[in-house]
Design a protein around this motif. Structure first.
Motif, short mmCIF file in Angstrom:
data_model
loop_
_atom_site.label_atom_id
_atom_site.label_comp_id
_atom_site.label_asym_id
_atom_site.label_seq_id
_atom_site.Cartn_x
_atom_site.Cartn_y
_atom_site.Cartn_z
N GLN A 192 -22.50 -75.31 -55.02
CA GLN A 192 -21.54 -74.98 -53.96
C GLN A 192 -22.20 -75.14 -52.58
O GLN A 192 -21.61 -75.70 -51.66
CB GLN A 192 -21.02 -73.54 -54.14
CG GLN A 192 -20.03 -73.11 -53.08
CD GLN A 192 -18.73 -73.90 -53.14
OE1 GLN A 192 -18.32 -74.36 -54.19
NE2 GLN A 192 -18.11 -74.07 -52.00
N THR A 193 -23.43 -74.65 -52.47
CA THR A 193 -24.17 -74.79 -51.21
C THR A 193 -24.38 -76.26 -50.87
O THR A 193 -24.19 -76.68 -49.73
CB THR A 193 -25.53 -74.06 -51.31
OG1 THR A 193 -25.29 -72.71 -51.64
CG2 THR A 193 -26.30 -74.15 -50.01
N HIS A 194 -24.76 -77.04 -51.87
CA HIS A 194 -24.96 -78.48 -51.66
C HIS A 194 -23.67 -79.15 -51.22
O HIS A 194 -23.66 -79.96 -50.29
CB HIS A 194 -25.46 -79.12 -52.97
CG HIS A 194 -25.52 -80.60 -52.93
ND1 HIS A 194 -24.62 -81.38 -53.61
CD2 HIS A 194 -26.34 -81.46 -52.28
CE1 HIS A 194 -24.89 -82.65 -53.38
NE2 HIS A 194 -25.93 -82.71 -52.59
N PHE A 195 -22.57 -78.78 -51.86
CA PHE A 195 -21.27 -79.36 -51.49
C PHE A 195 -20.91 -79.00 -50.05
O PHE A 195 -20.43 -79.85 -49.29
CB PHE A 195 -20.19 -78.87 -52.46
CG PHE A 195 -18.82 -79.39 -52.13
CD1 PHE A 195 -18.48 -80.70 -52.42
CD2 PHE A 195 -17.89 -78.57 -51.52
CE1 PHE A 195 -17.22 -81.18 -52.10
CE2 PHE A 195 -16.63 -79.05 -51.20
CZ PHE A 195 -16.29 -80.35 -51.50
N GLU A 196 -21.16 -77.74 -49.66
CA GLU A 196 -20.85 -77.32 -48.29
C GLU A 196 -21.70 -78.06 -47.28
O GLU A 196 -21.21 -78.49 -46.23
CB GLU A 196 -21.05 -75.81 -48.14
CG GLU A 196 -20.00 -74.99 -48.86
CD GLU A 196 -20.33 -73.50 -48.87
OE1 GLU A 196 -21.36 -73.09 -48.30
OE2 GLU A 196 -19.53 -72.75 -49.46
N LYS A 197 -22.99 -78.24 -47.60
CA LYS A 197 -23.87 -78.98 -46.69
C LYS A 197 -23.41 -80.43 -46.56
O LYS A 197 -23.41 -80.99 -45.45
CB LYS A 197 -25.32 -78.94 -47.19
CG LYS A 197 -25.99 -77.62 -46.98
CD LYS A 197 -27.43 -77.68 -47.46
CE LYS A 197 -28.13 -76.36 -47.28
NZ LYS A 197 -29.52 -76.41 -47.77
N MET A 198 -23.04 -81.04 -47.67
CA MET A 198 -22.56 -82.43 -47.62
C MET A 198 -21.27 -82.53 -46.82
O MET A 198 -21.10 -83.45 -46.02
CB MET A 198 -22.35 -82.97 -49.03
CG MET A 198 -23.62 -83.22 -49.80
SD MET A 198 -24.62 -84.52 -49.11
CE MET A 198 -23.86 -85.93 -49.85
#
Length: 168
Positions: free
Chosen positions: A74-80
C-alpha cells in the motif's frame, strides 16, 4: 481300583490354584497392556497438541508477514501514485509555459564563444549566474527520464522492504 478322594481333592485344588494363578497372570498382563495403551494415547495426544501449537504459531507468523507486506505494498502504491501526480503536474506546468527548465552555464565557456548573453534574467536567484533555457521538448524528455528514475527508485525501495520483511 480305588481312587483316594484326598488325592483327587488335592489334585482339584492344585488345578484350581493353577487356573486362578493363570487368570491372575492374565489379569495382571491385561492391566499392564491397558496402562501402556493409556500412556501411548497420552503421548500421542501431547504430540498432536504440540504439532497443532506449532502449526498455529506458523500460521500467525504467516498472517503477520502478509499484513506487513500488504502495508508495504500500500505504501509503495501511494508513493508511485504521488510520484505520478507530481510528474504530471510538472509536465503540465512545462506545457503551459508556467515553468521553464534552465541550466547553469559555465562563464568560462561563454567567454569561449558560446553565444549566450552574460546577463542574468530578472528575478533569478542565482546571483547573476548565466543560465540558458531548455527547449520545451527537451525539458519534457528530461522529465520523462527523471520520472522513470523516480519509479525505479520507488520500486527498488519496495523490493528492499519486501526482502527485509521476509528475512528476520
Amino acid at each position: 481300583m480305588v481312587v483316594p478322594w484326598k488325592t483327587v481333592g488335592v489334585l482339584v485344588l492344585v488345578l484350581i490354584g493353577a487356573g486362578s494363578a493363570w487368570q491372575f497372570q492374565e489379569w495382571r498382563y491385561g492391566r499392564q497392556l491397558a496402562e501402556q495403551a493409556g500412556l501411548h494415547a497420552e503421548t500421542l495426544n501431547q504430540l498432536t497438541q504440540a504439532a497443532a501449537t506449532a502449526q498455529q504459531a506458523e500460521q500467525d507468523k504467516r498472517l503477520a508477514l502478509e499484513q506487513r507486506l500488504a502495508v508495504s505494498e500500500q505504501t509503495h502504491f501511494e508513493k508511485m501514485t504521488d510520484a505520478q501526480k507530481n510528474q504530471d503536474r510538472l509536465r503540465d506546468r512545462l506545457a503551459t509555459s508556467d515553468l521553464r527548465l534552465s541550466v547553469l552555464l559555465d562563464t568560462a565557456d561563454a567567454a569561449k564563444g558560446c553565444g549566450v548573453p552574460a546577463t542574468a534574467g530578472a528575478g533569478g536567484v542565482d546571483h547573476a549566474a548565466v543560465r540558458a533555457r531548455l527547449d520545451p521538448a527537451h525539458a519534457q524528455r528530461i522529465i520523462a527520464i527523471t520520472d522513470e528514475g523516480d519509479r525505479g527508485m520507488i520500486a527498488l525501495q519496495a523490493c528492499q522492504a519486501y526482502i527485509h520483511a521476509l528475512t528476520p
